[in-house]
Scaffold this motif. Structure first.
Motif, short mmCIF file in Angstrom:
data_model
loop_
_atom_site.label_atom_id
_atom_site.label_comp_id
_atom_site.label_asym_id
_atom_site.label_seq_id
_atom_site.Cartn_x
_atom_site.Cartn_y
_atom_site.Cartn_z
N TRP A 1 21.27 -79.44 48.64
CA TRP A 1 20.97 -78.10 48.15
C TRP A 1 22.05 -77.65 47.17
CZ3 TRP A 1 16.66 -75.46 48.35
CH2 TRP A 1 16.67 -74.12 47.98
N GLY A 2 21.62 -77.18 46.03
CA GLY A 2 22.57 -76.66 45.04
C GLY A 2 23.27 -77.72 44.22
N SER A 3 22.99 -78.98 44.45
CA SER A 3 23.60 -80.03 43.65
C SER A 3 22.50 -80.91 43.07
CB SER A 3 24.57 -80.86 44.50
OG SER A 3 23.88 -81.46 45.56
N PRO A 4 22.70 -81.44 41.89
CA PRO A 4 21.65 -82.24 41.26
C PRO A 4 21.49 -83.60 41.93
CG PRO A 4 23.61 -82.22 39.89
CD PRO A 4 23.88 -81.28 41.03
N VAL A 5 20.26 -84.04 41.98
CA VAL A 5 19.96 -85.36 42.52
C VAL A 5 20.05 -86.40 41.42
CG1 VAL A 5 18.14 -86.75 43.58
CG2 VAL A 5 18.49 -84.41 44.31
N SER A 6 19.63 -86.01 40.23
CA SER A 6 19.64 -86.92 39.10
C SER A 6 19.70 -86.11 37.81
CB SER A 6 18.37 -87.77 39.12
OG SER A 6 18.38 -88.70 38.06
N ALA A 7 19.98 -86.79 36.72
CA ALA A 7 20.01 -86.14 35.41
C ALA A 7 19.07 -86.90 34.49
CB ALA A 7 21.41 -86.14 34.84
N ILE A 8 18.19 -86.17 33.81
CA ILE A 8 17.20 -86.77 32.91
C ILE A 8 17.34 -86.11 31.55
CG2 ILE A 8 14.75 -87.19 32.51
CD1 ILE A 8 14.31 -86.91 35.49
N SER A 9 17.15 -86.88 30.51
CA SER A 9 17.22 -86.34 29.16
C SER A 9 16.18 -85.24 28.97
CB SER A 9 16.98 -87.47 28.16
OG SER A 9 16.94 -86.96 26.85
N LYS A 10 16.57 -84.16 28.26
CA LYS A 10 15.67 -83.02 28.04
C LYS A 10 14.40 -83.42 27.30
CE LYS A 10 18.09 -78.69 28.15
NZ LYS A 10 18.67 -77.58 27.42
N GLU A 11 14.50 -84.37 26.39
CA GLU A 11 13.34 -84.77 25.60
C GLU A 11 12.25 -85.41 26.47
OE1 GLU A 11 16.55 -85.98 24.52
OE2 GLU A 11 16.74 -84.16 23.33
N LEU A 12 12.63 -86.06 27.55
CA LEU A 12 11.66 -86.74 28.41
C LEU A 12 10.82 -85.76 29.23
CD1 LEU A 12 13.75 -89.75 29.71
CD2 LEU A 12 11.94 -89.79 28.00
N VAL A 13 11.41 -84.64 29.58
CA VAL A 13 10.73 -83.68 30.46
C VAL A 13 10.66 -82.31 29.82
CG1 VAL A 13 11.20 -84.87 32.62
CG2 VAL A 13 12.90 -83.32 31.68
N GLU A 14 10.39 -82.27 28.53
CA GLU A 14 10.46 -81.04 27.75
C GLU A 14 9.77 -79.83 28.39
OE1 GLU A 14 11.74 -78.47 25.22
OE2 GLU A 14 12.37 -80.54 25.09
N PRO A 15 8.48 -79.85 28.71
CA PRO A 15 7.91 -78.61 29.25
C PRO A 15 8.25 -78.35 30.71
CG PRO A 15 6.19 -80.26 29.00
CD PRO A 15 7.47 -80.85 28.46
N PHE A 16 8.72 -79.37 31.44
CA PHE A 16 8.94 -79.22 32.88
C PHE A 16 10.41 -79.12 33.26
CE2 PHE A 16 5.09 -81.84 32.32
CZ PHE A 16 4.17 -80.93 32.80
N GLY A 17 11.28 -78.97 32.33
CA GLY A 17 12.71 -78.97 32.60
C GLY A 17 13.15 -77.93 33.62
N LYS A 18 12.67 -76.70 33.47
CA LYS A 18 13.08 -75.62 34.39
C LYS A 18 12.54 -75.86 35.81
CE LYS A 18 14.12 -72.00 31.24
NZ LYS A 18 15.50 -71.73 31.31
N VAL A 19 11.35 -76.41 35.91
CA VAL A 19 10.77 -76.68 37.23
C VAL A 19 11.57 -77.77 37.93
CG1 VAL A 19 8.73 -77.52 38.45
CG2 VAL A 19 8.48 -75.96 36.52
#
Length: 177
Positions: free
Chosen positions: A121-139
């Motif tokens: 909780w509160g820590s990232p599980v993984s990091a993905i490039s913004k271009e790959l998940v453009e519309p879903f980044g905030k979700v």
């Protein structure tokens, strides 16, 4: 494991996916084992007798031996009923032996999900490039904590949902084969 959670390392996401896959596969495996069962000696013997009776009955298809063939078919039908009763009893016995494990699976799943959520909780599980998940980044980055300019940090809740869906799909595809 805390270092993995803090860094959003590449090991946290696959580890969580493997844990979720195991938790999803166990009930499917237990159900398959329960359905499969084992053939007892009496079942094998009855199946052989039924096959032999039907084979003999099909050989007696002449007009003069029709009554004898019908009698053999009735005997085969009676043995099939007996086999069905034996299989039903065996299925009930298997169900009672696997039932405690099946009842324990739901609390095990809930506990696993709860532990993973608390842990990450509160820590990232993984990091993905913004271009790959453009519309879903905030979700995907919901409750991930850390933000970055060119990367989307994946939070535990979206990752658990995704891992659960994918592992269920894989389990059902593997079991169908």
């Amino acid at each position: 494991m805390d270092d993995i959670a803090e860094q959003g390392s590449g090991l946290a996401a696959p580890t969580i996916f493997i844990i979720i896959s195991i938790v999803q596969f166990l009930p499917v495996y237990l159900e398959q084992q329960m359905k499969k069962g084992t053939l007892s000696e009496t079942e094998i013997k009855l199946r052989g007798e039924i096959q032999q009776l039907l084979k003999d009955a099909s050989a007696l298809s002449q007009r003069s031996t029709f009554a004898q063939g019908a009698k053999l078919r009735r005997m085969a039908a009676a043995k099939e009923k007996e086999l069905a009763k034996i299989q039903e009893l065996q299925m009930k016995e298997m169900k009672t032996s696997y039932d405690p494990f099946m009842k324990a699976m739901l609390p095990l799943k809930l506990l696993t999900y709860l532990v993973l959520i608390i842990w990450f909780w509160g820590s990232p599980v993984s990091a993905i490039s913004k271009e790959l998940v453009e519309p879903f980044g905030k979700v995907l980055s919901w409750k991930a904590g850390v933000t970055s300019e060119n990367k989307v940090m994946v939070g535990i809740l979206p990752w658990l949902i995704l891992s659960t869906r994918v592992s269920k799909l894989i389990c059902h595809k593997v079991v169908q084969q």
